[in-house]
Design a protein around this motif. Structure first.
Motif, PDB file in Angstrom:
ATOM      1  N   ALA A   1       4.267  11.877  -7.552  1.00 39.28           N
ATOM      2  CA  ALA A   1       3.987  10.421  -5.920  1.00 39.28           C
ATOM      3  C   ALA A   1       4.464   9.322  -5.777  1.00 39.28           C
ATOM      4  O   ALA A   1       4.035   8.352  -4.678  1.00 39.28           O
ATOM      5  CB  ALA A   1       2.946  10.124  -7.961  1.00 39.28           C
ATOM      6  N   ALA A   2       6.060   9.169  -6.154  1.00 37.54           N
ATOM      7  CA  ALA A   2       7.115   8.328  -5.730  1.00 37.54           C
ATOM      8  C   ALA A   2       6.960   9.011  -4.185  1.00 37.54           C
ATOM      9  O   ALA A   2       7.223   8.394  -3.526  1.00 37.54           O
ATOM     10  CB  ALA A   2       8.448   8.804  -6.162  1.00 37.54           C
ATOM     11  N   LEU A   3       7.441  10.570  -4.029  1.00 40.13           N
ATOM     12  CA  LEU A   3       7.067  11.110  -2.762  1.00 40.13           C
ATOM     13  C   LEU A   3       6.254  10.230  -2.282  1.00 40.13           C
ATOM     14  O   LEU A   3       5.720  10.090  -0.216  1.00 40.13           O
ATOM     15  CB  LEU A   3       6.651  12.658  -2.094  1.00 40.13           C
ATOM     16  N   GLU A   4       4.789  10.262  -2.450  1.00 39.64           N
ATOM     17  CA  GLU A   4       3.186  10.290  -1.954  1.00 39.64           C
ATOM     18  C   GLU A   4       3.420   8.798  -1.701  1.00 39.64           C
ATOM     19  O   GLU A   4       2.767   8.345  -0.230  1.00 39.64           O
ATOM     20  CB  GLU A   4       2.463  10.402  -2.680  1.00 39.64           C
ATOM     21  N   SER A   5       3.901   8.258  -2.363  1.00 42.76           N
ATOM     22  CA  SER A   5       3.825   6.673  -1.651  1.00 42.76           C
ATOM     23  C   SER A   5       4.619   6.489  -1.104  1.00 42.76           C
ATOM     24  O   SER A   5       4.575   5.250  -0.228  1.00 42.76           O
ATOM     25  CB  SER A   5       4.445   5.561  -3.387  1.00 42.76           C
ATOM     26  N   THR A   6       5.247   6.660  -0.677  1.00 43.29           N
ATOM     27  CA  THR A   6       6.747   6.572   0.199  1.00 43.29           C
ATOM     28  C   THR A   6       6.431   7.504   1.160  1.00 43.29           C
ATOM     29  O   THR A   6       6.045   6.405   2.553  1.00 43.29           O
ATOM     30  CB  THR A   6       7.400   7.194   0.031  1.00 43.29           C
ATOM     31  N   GLY A   7       5.117   8.651   1.819  1.00 45.10           N
ATOM     32  CA  GLY A   7       4.414   8.774   3.439  1.00 45.10           C
ATOM     33  C   GLY A   7       2.898   7.930   3.585  1.00 45.10           C
ATOM     34  O   GLY A   7       3.827   7.285   4.244  1.00 45.10           O
ATOM     35  N   TYR A   8       2.222   6.893   2.271  1.00 42.43           N
ATOM     36  CA  TYR A   8       1.723   5.838   2.401  1.00 42.43           C
ATOM     37  C   TYR A   8       1.877   4.864   3.296  1.00 42.43           C
ATOM     38  O   TYR A   8       1.994   4.037   3.910  1.00 42.43           O
ATOM     39  CB  TYR A   8       0.689   5.925   1.297  1.00 42.43           C
ATOM     40  N   ALA A   9       3.290   3.928   2.566  1.00 38.12           N
ATOM     41  CA  ALA A   9       4.243   2.700   2.941  1.00 38.12           C
ATOM     42  C   ALA A   9       4.588   3.028   4.143  1.00 38.12           C
ATOM     43  O   ALA A   9       4.376   2.529   5.493  1.00 38.12           O
ATOM     44  CB  ALA A   9       5.413   3.256   1.920  1.00 38.12           C
ATOM     45  N   PHE A  10       4.619   4.315   5.211  1.00 37.35           N
ATOM     46  CA  PHE A  10       4.925   4.709   5.747  1.00 37.35           C
ATOM     47  C   PHE A  10       4.131   4.629   6.924  1.00 37.35           C
ATOM     48  O   PHE A  10       4.128   4.103   7.562  1.00 37.35           O
ATOM     49  CB  PHE A  10       6.414   5.842   6.224  1.00 37.35           C
ATOM     50  N   ASN A  11       3.188   5.278   6.638  1.00 31.78           N
ATOM     51  CA  ASN A  11       1.760   5.499   7.527  1.00 31.78           C
ATOM     52  C   ASN A  11       1.467   4.303   7.679  1.00 31.78           C
ATOM     53  O   ASN A  11       1.201   3.153   8.523  1.00 31.78           O
ATOM     54  CB  ASN A  11       0.926   5.986   6.661  1.00 31.78           C
ATOM     55  N   ALA A  12       1.551   3.291   6.808  1.00 26.68           N
ATOM     56  CA  ALA A  12       1.336   1.337   6.847  1.00 26.68           C
ATOM     57  C   ALA A  12       1.557   1.021   8.012  1.00 26.68           C
ATOM     58  O   ALA A  12       1.485  -0.346   8.493  1.00 26.68           O
ATOM     59  CB  ALA A  12       0.895   0.467   5.618  1.00 26.68           C
ATOM     60  N   LEU A  13       3.230   1.430   7.870  1.00 26.25           N
ATOM     61  CA  LEU A  13       3.769   0.933   9.065  1.00 26.25           C
ATOM     62  C   LEU A  13       3.664   1.011  10.592  1.00 26.25           C
ATOM     63  O   LEU A  13       3.915   0.335  10.935  1.00 26.25           O
ATOM     64  CB  LEU A  13       5.571   1.181   8.708  1.00 26.25           C
ATOM     65  N   ILE A  14       3.509   2.748  10.615  1.00 25.12           N
ATOM     66  CA  ILE A  14       2.749   3.416  11.956  1.00 25.12           C
ATOM     67  C   ILE A  14       1.315   2.359  12.398  1.00 25.12           C
ATOM     68  O   ILE A  14       1.916   1.815  13.213  1.00 25.12           O
ATOM     69  CB  ILE A  14       2.924   4.284  11.955  1.00 25.12           C
ATOM     70  N   TYR A  15       0.743   2.486  11.394  1.00 24.01           N
ATOM     71  CA  TYR A  15      -0.635   1.957  11.744  1.00 24.01           C
ATOM     72  C   TYR A  15      -1.089   0.223  11.772  1.00 24.01           C
ATOM     73  O   TYR A  15      -2.033  -0.234  12.190  1.00 24.01           O
ATOM     74  CB  TYR A  15      -2.228   2.660  10.634  1.00 24.01           C
ATOM     75  N   ASN A  16       0.052  -0.792  11.471  1.00 18.96           N
ATOM     76  CA  ASN A  16       0.082  -1.989  11.209  1.00 18.96           C
ATOM     77  C   ASN A  16       1.221  -2.089  12.420  1.00 18.96           C
ATOM     78  O   ASN A  16       1.017  -3.165  12.452  1.00 18.96           O
ATOM     79  CB  ASN A  16       0.529  -2.042  10.069  1.00 18.96           C
ATOM     80  N   GLN A  17       1.408  -1.181  13.336  1.00 21.28           N
ATOM     81  CA  GLN A  17       1.914  -0.855  14.749  1.00 21.28           C
ATOM     82  C   GLN A  17       3.540  -1.941  14.126  1.00 21.28           C
ATOM     83  O   GLN A  17       4.757  -3.323  15.259  1.00 21.28           O
ATOM     84  CB  GLN A  17       1.327  -2.324  15.673  1.00 21.28           C
ATOM     85  N   GLY A  18       4.127  -1.395  12.994  1.00 23.70           N
ATOM     86  CA  GLY A  18       5.520  -1.830  12.818  1.00 23.70           C
ATOM     87  C   GLY A  18       5.266  -2.679  12.397  1.00 23.70           C
ATOM     88  O   GLY A  18       6.725  -3.150  12.016  1.00 23.70           O
ATOM     89  N   PHE A  19       4.660  -3.356  11.479  1.00 23.74           N
ATOM     90  CA  PHE A  19       4.512  -4.781  10.756  1.00 23.74           C
ATOM     91  C   PHE A  19       5.157  -4.743   8.768  1.00 23.74           C
ATOM     92  O   PHE A  19       4.716  -3.531   8.114  1.00 23.74           O
ATOM     93  CB  PHE A  19       2.966  -4.974  10.817  1.00 23.74           C
ATOM     94  N   VAL A  20       6.084  -4.814   8.758  1.00 24.00           N
ATOM     95  CA  VAL A  20       7.221  -4.312   7.713  1.00 24.00           C
ATOM     96  C   VAL A  20       6.428  -4.849   6.426  1.00 24.00           C
ATOM     97  O   VAL A  20       6.015  -4.404   5.529  1.00 24.00           O
ATOM     98  CB  VAL A  20       8.575  -4.605   7.555  1.00 24.00           C
ATOM     99  N   GLY A  21       5.989  -6.153   6.713  1.00 27.37           N
ATOM    100  CA  GLY A  21       4.932  -6.841   5.671  1.00 27.37           C
ATOM    101  C   GLY A  21       3.744  -6.531   5.094  1.00 27.37           C
ATOM    102  O   GLY A  21       3.975  -5.898   3.481  1.00 27.37           O
ATOM    103  N   ALA A  22       3.097  -4.819   5.977  1.00 25.14           N
ATOM    104  CA  ALA A  22       1.916  -4.593   4.824  1.00 25.14           C
ATOM    105  C   ALA A  22       2.147  -2.712   4.691  1.00 25.14           C
ATOM    106  O   ALA A  22       2.142  -2.533   3.980  1.00 25.14           O
ATOM    107  CB  ALA A  22       1.331  -3.902   6.604  1.00 25.14           C
ATOM    108  N   SER A  23       3.739  -2.587   4.852  1.00 32.21           N
ATOM    109  CA  SER A  23       3.948  -1.112   4.232  1.00 32.21           C
ATOM    110  C   SER A  23       5.047  -1.417   3.238  1.00 32.21           C
ATOM    111  O   SER A  23       4.234  -1.236   1.974  1.00 32.21           O
ATOM    112  CB  SER A  23       5.630  -0.909   4.926  1.00 32.21           C
ATOM    113  N   ILE A  24       5.216  -2.993   2.762  1.00 31.08           N
ATOM    114  CA  ILE A  24       5.428  -3.622   1.746  1.00 31.08           C
ATOM    115  C   ILE A  24       4.660  -3.646   0.861  1.00 31.08           C
ATOM    116  O   ILE A  24       4.810  -3.815  -0.323  1.00 31.08           O
ATOM    117  CB  ILE A  24       6.478  -4.777   1.415  1.00 31.08           C
TER     118      ILE A  24
END
Length: 284
Positions: A159-182
């Protein structure tokens, strides 16, 4: 016994509160790191924020289970090894099989059909329990509490590794918006106790209960437990857009997710209590 040793435990009261100390310290570190990152505009802190945020709840979940039992022979080192190695092995195996058996999504918010959800569940639950069996192959595996703890560790590592991947994808798909990843990190942290760790802990406990000290046995109860967690997992992934209820402060939550969470945690509680009372079966 290779890989397991009996170690002295601190007083029960201290053990039962150690998970709380981990939670408080982790939350403080997460909040301070986020504030410093925004205050200094230092994006080099982003990986630290994401790692702390995505690993905090899984670590606390495993620590809570470990602290509230006194009959396991598993050491903290074995639990930590299972968390890291089991999580990595599970993620790698699931990634390979899902890339072969499922169509590639076009975006992070693409809805998952119930059929695809069941396939994902079958793959991921199979990979996680396979990781548990691999890690436990050289130790006694006839005590249900050991299987529950190893399952929880592997599931939460996954779960921890999967969630880290989701957070990274959120950063990419939101064009580097860190807030979306957090935000993604916080949301996945809140739901972490209801998913992978719970499902694999239940299955691990049943598997160990049915097995001999040095030989795994895939019996009818093990198959039924596997089907049960696959159905829970598949519905969790494949029924996200069912009837929703709104809780303060206006947060919509899937009714299906609530039901699945109750079923999963309720089953884990019953299995946990049974595992505490059930001693290892002597080898014949």
């Amino acid at each position: 016994m290779s890989g397991i040793s009996q170690s002295p435990h601190p007083p029960a009261r201290a053990r039962q509160l150690s998970w709380l100390r981990v939670l408080i310290l982790g939350l403080l570190l997460f909040i301070v790191t986020v504030l410093v990152m925004y205050w200094t505009h230092n994006t080099n802190l982003y990986p630290t924020v994401i790692v702390i945020g995505n690993f905090l709840v899984p670590v606390v979940f495993v620590a809570f289970l470990y602290d509230h039992q006194q009959i396991t022979s598993l050491t903290p080192e074995m639990i930590a090894k299972s968390f890291v190695m089991g999580g990595v092995l599970g993620v790698l195996g699931a990634s390979i099989l899902e890339s072969l058996l499922l169509p590639k999504p076009t975006g992070p918010n693409d809805p998952i059909s119930l059929r695809s959800g069941m396939i994902i569940a079958l793959i991921e639950e199979g990979c996680k329990i396979a990781a548990v069996m691999l890690l436990a192959r050289k130790i006694r595996h006839d005590a249900p509490i050991d299987g529950l703890l190893l399952g929880a560790a592997v599931g939460m590592g996954f779960a921890a590794l999967e969630s880290t991947g989701y957070a990274f994808n959120a950063l990419i798909y939101n064009q580097g918006f860190v807030g979306a990843s957090i935000v993604e990190t916080v949301l996945r942290g809140l739901i972490a106790p209801f998913g992978h760790g719970t499902w694999t802990a239940v299955l691990g406990a049943v598997l160990f209960r049915e097995s001999k000290p040095h030989r795994f046995r895939i019996t009818f109860p093990v198959v039924m437990a596997f089907i049960f967690v696959v159905v829970l997992h598949g519905c969790w992934d494949g029924l996200p857009h069912t009837i929703r209820v709104v809780i303060p402060p206006g947060l919509p939550i899937s009714l299906a997710s609530i039901v699945i969470s109750i079923l999963g945690l309720g089953t884990l509680f019953l299995v946990y209590r049974g595992a505490e009372r059930e001693p290892a079966v002597p080898e014949t």
